[in-house]
Design a protein around this motif. Structure first.
Motif, PDB file in Angstrom:
ATOM      1  N   GLN A  63       6.040  20.588  -4.730  1.00  0.00           N
ATOM      2  CA  GLN A  63       4.621  20.363  -5.011  1.00  0.00           C
ATOM      3  C   GLN A  63       3.901  21.690  -5.261  1.00  0.00           C
ATOM      4  O   GLN A  63       3.089  21.800  -6.180  1.00  0.00           O
ATOM      5  N   MET A  64       4.205  22.696  -4.453  1.00  0.00           N
ATOM      6  CA  MET A  64       3.592  24.012  -4.649  1.00  0.00           C
ATOM      7  C   MET A  64       3.988  24.597  -6.000  1.00  0.00           C
ATOM      8  O   MET A  64       3.159  25.165  -6.717  1.00  0.00           O
ATOM      9  N   SER A  65       5.243  24.432  -6.357  1.00  0.00           N
ATOM     10  CA  SER A  65       5.739  24.933  -7.634  1.00  0.00           C
ATOM     11  C   SER A  65       5.040  24.228  -8.797  1.00  0.00           C
ATOM     12  O   SER A  65       4.615  24.876  -9.762  1.00  0.00           O
ATOM     13  N   ALA A  66       4.903  22.913  -8.700  1.00  0.00           N
ATOM     14  CA  ALA A  66       4.231  22.151  -9.764  1.00  0.00           C
ATOM     15  C   ALA A  66       2.768  22.564  -9.894  1.00  0.00           C
ATOM     16  O   ALA A  66       2.248  22.694 -11.009  1.00  0.00           O
ATOM     17  N   THR A  67       2.119  22.806  -8.764  1.00  0.00           N
ATOM     18  CA  THR A  67       0.718  23.237  -8.792  1.00  0.00           C
ATOM     19  C   THR A  67       0.581  24.598  -9.454  1.00  0.00           C
ATOM     20  O   THR A  67      -0.300  24.807 -10.299  1.00  0.00           O
ATOM     21  N   LEU A  68       1.450  25.532  -9.095  1.00  0.00           N
ATOM     22  CA  LEU A  68       1.409  26.858  -9.715  1.00  0.00           C
ATOM     23  C   LEU A  68       1.713  26.774 -11.208  1.00  0.00           C
ATOM     24  O   LEU A  68       1.065  27.454 -12.014  1.00  0.00           O
ATOM     25  N   ASP A  69       2.677  25.941 -11.582  1.00  0.00           N
ATOM     26  CA  ASP A  69       2.982  25.761 -13.008  1.00  0.00           C
ATOM     27  C   ASP A  69       1.763  25.231 -13.753  1.00  0.00           C
ATOM     28  O   ASP A  69       1.467  25.664 -14.868  1.00  0.00           O
ATOM     29  N   GLU A  70       1.054  24.305 -13.139  1.00  0.00           N
ATOM     30  CA  GLU A  70      -0.145  23.737 -13.763  1.00  0.00           C
ATOM     31  C   GLU A  70      -1.222  24.804 -13.944  1.00  0.00           C
ATOM     32  O   GLU A  70      -1.876  24.867 -14.986  1.00  0.00           O
ATOM     33  N   ILE A  71      -1.388  25.642 -12.935  1.00  0.00           N
ATOM     34  CA  ILE A  71      -2.366  26.733 -13.033  1.00  0.00           C
ATOM     35  C   ILE A  71      -2.011  27.668 -14.182  1.00  0.00           C
ATOM     36  O   ILE A  71      -2.872  28.057 -14.964  1.00  0.00           O
ATOM     37  N   VAL A  72      -0.739  28.005 -14.288  1.00  0.00           N
ATOM     38  CA  VAL A  72      -0.290  28.946 -15.321  1.00  0.00           C
ATOM     39  C   VAL A  72      -0.416  28.341 -16.715  1.00  0.00           C
ATOM     40  O   VAL A  72      -0.843  29.009 -17.655  1.00  0.00           O
ATOM     41  N   LYS A  73      -0.092  27.067 -16.860  1.00  0.00           N
ATOM     42  CA  LYS A  73      -0.023  26.442 -18.189  1.00  0.00           C
ATOM     43  C   LYS A  73      -1.367  25.934 -18.714  1.00  0.00           C
ATOM     44  O   LYS A  73      -1.503  25.695 -19.904  1.00  0.00           O
ATOM     45  N   THR A  74      -2.332  25.746 -17.837  1.00  0.00           N
ATOM     46  CA  THR A  74      -3.594  25.150 -18.250  1.00  0.00           C
ATOM     47  C   THR A  74      -4.570  26.223 -18.714  1.00  0.00           C
ATOM     48  O   THR A  74      -4.910  27.114 -17.943  1.00  0.00           O
ATOM     49  N   PRO A  75      -5.039  26.152 -19.941  1.00  0.00           N
ATOM     50  CA  PRO A  75      -5.989  27.156 -20.437  1.00  0.00           C
ATOM     51  C   PRO A  75      -7.273  27.223 -19.612  1.00  0.00           C
ATOM     52  O   PRO A  75      -7.898  28.269 -19.533  1.00  0.00           O
ATOM     53  N   TYR A  76      -7.649  26.119 -18.987  1.00  0.00           N
ATOM     54  CA  TYR A  76      -8.855  26.106 -18.165  1.00  0.00           C
ATOM     55  C   TYR A  76      -8.817  27.203 -17.114  1.00  0.00           C
ATOM     56  O   TYR A  76      -9.803  27.892 -16.885  1.00  0.00           O
ATOM     57  N   TYR A  77      -7.668  27.364 -16.469  1.00  0.00           N
ATOM     58  CA  TYR A  77      -7.573  28.349 -15.398  1.00  0.00           C
ATOM     59  C   TYR A  77      -7.688  29.769 -15.929  1.00  0.00           C
ATOM     60  O   TYR A  77      -8.232  30.640 -15.261  1.00  0.00           O
ATOM     61  N   GLN A  78      -7.169  30.020 -17.122  1.00  0.00           N
ATOM     62  CA  GLN A  78      -7.329  31.348 -17.699  1.00  0.00           C
ATOM     63  C   GLN A  78      -8.799  31.673 -17.901  1.00  0.00           C
ATOM     64  O   GLN A  78      -9.235  32.789 -17.651  1.00  0.00           O
ATOM     65  N   SER A  79      -9.580  30.683 -18.302  1.00  0.00           N
ATOM     66  CA  SER A  79     -11.015  30.930 -18.450  1.00  0.00           C
ATOM     67  C   SER A  79     -11.663  31.203 -17.092  1.00  0.00           C
ATOM     68  O   SER A  79     -12.609  31.986 -17.003  1.00  0.00           O
ATOM     69  N   VAL A  80     -11.148  30.592 -16.026  1.00  0.00           N
ATOM     70  CA  VAL A  80     -11.642  30.893 -14.680  1.00  0.00           C
ATOM     71  C   VAL A  80     -11.357  32.351 -14.348  1.00  0.00           C
ATOM     72  O   VAL A  80     -12.219  33.068 -13.834  1.00  0.00           O
ATOM     73  N   PHE A  81     -10.126  32.802 -14.654  1.00  0.00           N
ATOM     74  CA  PHE A  81      -9.781  34.210 -14.409  1.00  0.00           C
ATOM     75  C   PHE A  81     -10.709  35.132 -15.201  1.00  0.00           C
ATOM     76  O   PHE A  81     -11.217  36.130 -14.671  1.00  0.00           O
ATOM     77  N   ASP A  82     -10.927  34.793 -16.460  1.00  0.00           N
ATOM     78  CA  ASP A  82     -11.771  35.638 -17.319  1.00  0.00           C
ATOM     79  C   ASP A  82     -13.206  35.688 -16.806  1.00  0.00           C
ATOM     80  O   ASP A  82     -13.816  36.760 -16.733  1.00  0.00           O
ATOM     81  N   LYS A  83     -13.745  34.539 -16.446  1.00  0.00           N
ATOM     82  CA  LYS A  83     -15.121  34.490 -15.934  1.00  0.00           C
ATOM     83  C   LYS A  83     -15.229  35.227 -14.599  1.00  0.00           C
ATOM     84  O   LYS A  83     -16.234  35.898 -14.332  1.00  0.00           O
TER      85      LYS A  83
END
Length: 106
Positions: free
Chosen positions: A75-95
């Protein structure tokens, strides 16, 4: 009151964590498979009621916690994969980086 430590969000760190978590899951699965085989070999060598009791105890006491651990790691691995693959999270990092830059006092 000043900040003692900055909070950092780093997409590369999330990618490494995702990779490490996937590797940990694989190692846990390999451990489970080795333990299953070891206990199968023991119970075949001890084809007696005692040998079968060892198999039952191993399933409850040793293999079940490893199976549960694999589920948590998965579950932790799937969550981290989702964070990495989802462009939404990159925008969170940028903001977040923009926010940090805008509040720096130095």
């Amino acid at each position: 009151m000043g900040l003692d430590q900055d909070i950092k969000l780093d997409s590369a760190a999330f990618e490494k964590a995702a990779s490490d978590m996937a590797a940990l899951k694989k190692r846990a699965e390999d451990l489970r498979d080795k333990l299953k085989q070891m206990y199968k070999d023991i119970t075949e060598a001890l084809d007696t009621p005692a040998g079968h009791a060892i198999e039952i105890t191993a399933e409850d006491m040793l293999l079940k916690p490893v199976e549960d651990l694999i589920l948590v790691i998965g579950q932790m691995s799937a969550t981290l994969d989702e964070i990495v693959k989802t462009p939404y999270y990159q925008s969170v990092f940028d903001k977040y980086d923009e926010l940090v830059q805008s509040i720096k006092f130095n």
